[in-house]
Design an enzyme around this catalytic site. Structure first.
Site, PDB file in Angstrom:
ATOM      1  CG  ASP A 195       0.357   0.075   3.690  1.00 24.30           C
ATOM      2  OD1 ASP A 195       0.727   0.284   2.517  1.00 24.30           O
ATOM      3  OD2 ASP A 195      -0.731   0.483   4.145  1.00 24.30           O
ATOM      4  CB  SER A 238      -1.070  -0.376  11.061  1.00 25.52           C
ATOM      5  OG  SER A 238      -1.894  -1.505  11.153  1.00 25.52           O
ATOM      6  CG  HIS A 258      -3.459  -0.340   8.127  1.00 26.25           C
ATOM      7  ND1 HIS A 258      -2.338  -1.132   8.268  1.00 26.25           N
ATOM      8  CD2 HIS A 258      -3.277   0.353   6.970  1.00 26.25           C
ATOM      9  CE1 HIS A 258      -1.519  -0.918   7.242  1.00 26.25           C
ATOM     10  NE2 HIS A 258      -2.065  -0.025   6.452  1.00 26.25           N
TER      11      HIS A 258
END
Length: 385
Positions: free
Chosen positions: A325, A201, A229
């Site tokens: 995540d 991310s 992401h």
């Protein structure tokens, strides 16, 4: 003004100064919107709201912001031109680029990252759409808090010998803990890996480009699937950058596409990328379902789905990023006999995702970014040490 650290019983007496945020955007609507959001938060304040990049460059030394939200398209001096000038005047300034979702702006955002911007955020086409504005608000405040917080922690650590009465450190991410030597690490799985999965991310694009440039021998013989992401258009540009960095084929995954060795597959922005088994082959299945862990695409859907295809033959890597995540999917990979590697805190832009995996006790190794590539090459060549 100082604010007590909330939600952390161990630090109820600790105080810190709010993060000072400089907003630079030629849209009075955007400046007003972001200003209201920031002023409603207890741990940040608006240090300045400016219309042009030139205003920001001329005033940054006086304003002394911790974080700047910098628009790309502005009169007099645009964001990409102002960026190096701002960093020249304040080296530790955290700059978050803001732009609408066009290919041109996505390309400029990637250039900004290479010039020292900490992150980027896509602006909604219209702030009148409540859901788009809510997502923009959530993502922006998270980025300001986590990216600004890391700089404050570094500054606090550097000046710790002075034992100041007022700590300049915002609440740390939940998984940013003490010594990594204390992290519990498990042995690598006994099954030779047959696929490489990567989740990332904040800070991920640069980390991914660096990593894939070092693992050509792995890519040549095994499939590599990545979830970063990122919104649509940005993932298209990232795939092109990965292809140049790896000097191997890289593209956004296509629904129904057969997964093959020698390819890098990137989850397209706005859709989860899963893998299913069809007719004895691994096939990509794109999912337009709701966000997972507040993200779409998310890492957990990729990690979880791969277990049905490769079972214990999975090697997963969790790189820099906010949130957790990849942790739950990583747990399931380990339970199936696979292995997980996390990037270490020192080399991560934000040690949220890799920190969550490391602190969950599921990692076989927690390594600096520059050691992950060589480790992967050894593991895929059969060296389990």
């Amino acid at each position: 003004m100082s604010v007590a650290l909330a939600g952390n019983p161990a630090s109820t007496s600790t105080q810190y100064e709010p993060l000072r945020v400089m907003i630079v955007d030629d849209s009075v609507v955007i400046r007003g919107l972001i200003s209201r959001w920031i002023e409603a938060e207890p741990d940040m304040v608006v240090a300045a709201s400016l219309r042009t990049g030139l205003d920001a460059v001329n005033q940054v030394e006086r304003i002394k912001p911790d974080v700047a939200v910098l628009d790309i398209e502005m009169p007099e001096l645009d964001g990409i031109s102002a960026l190096p000038k701002l960093l020249a005047k304040k080296r530790d300034l955290i700059i978050i680029m803001a732009s609408t979702l066009t290919r041109r702006n996505a390309e400029i955002s990637f250039k900004a990252l290479s010039l020292g911007a900490a992150d980027y955020i896509p602006k909604p086409e219209s702030t009148r759409e409540a859901s788009a504005a809510d997502i923009f608000k959530h993502d922006l405040l998270q980025k300001i808090r986590h990216l600004g917080g890391k700089v404050r922690r570094k500054a606090s650590a550097a000046s710790s010998t002075a034992a100041p009465a007022l700590m300049r450190e915002p609440a740390a991410p939940a998984h940013s803990v003490a010594s990594q030597a204390a992290l519990v690490k498990r042995p690598f799985g006994v099954t030779a890996p047959r696929v490489l999965l990567i989740g990332s991310s904040t800070g991920g694009p640069q980390a991914l480009m660096s990593l894939v440039s070092e693992i050509g021998s792995v890519i040549d013989h095994y499939p590599v699937l990545i979830t970063q992401h990122m919104p649509p258009t940005f993932t298209t540009i990232l795939a092109e950058h990965l292809m140049r960095s790896a000097r191997r084929p890289a593209h956004e995954g296509v629904d129904g596409e057969v997964v093959k060795s020698g390819q890098i597959y990137l989850a397209p922005g706005g859709r989860h990328m899963r893998v299913v088994r069809q007719g004895g082959q691994a096939v990509i299945a794109l999912d337009d379902g709701p966000p997972v862990n507040f993200c779409k695409p998310a890492v957990d859907p990729l990690f979880n789905s791969a277990i049905d295809v490769w079972q214990s033959g999975i090697l997963a890597v969790v790189l820099t990023g906010m949130g957790s995540d990849g942790m739950r999917g990583g747990k399931d990979i380990v339970a199936a006999g696979g292995s997980v590697i996390a990037q270490d805190e020192a080399s991560s832009v934000v040690w949220g995702m890799p920190g969550a995996a490391a602190n969950a006790g599921i990692c076989a190794a927690v390594l600096p970014l520059n050691q992950i590539g060589p480790k992967l090459v050894r593991l895929f060549s059969g060296d389990r040490s």
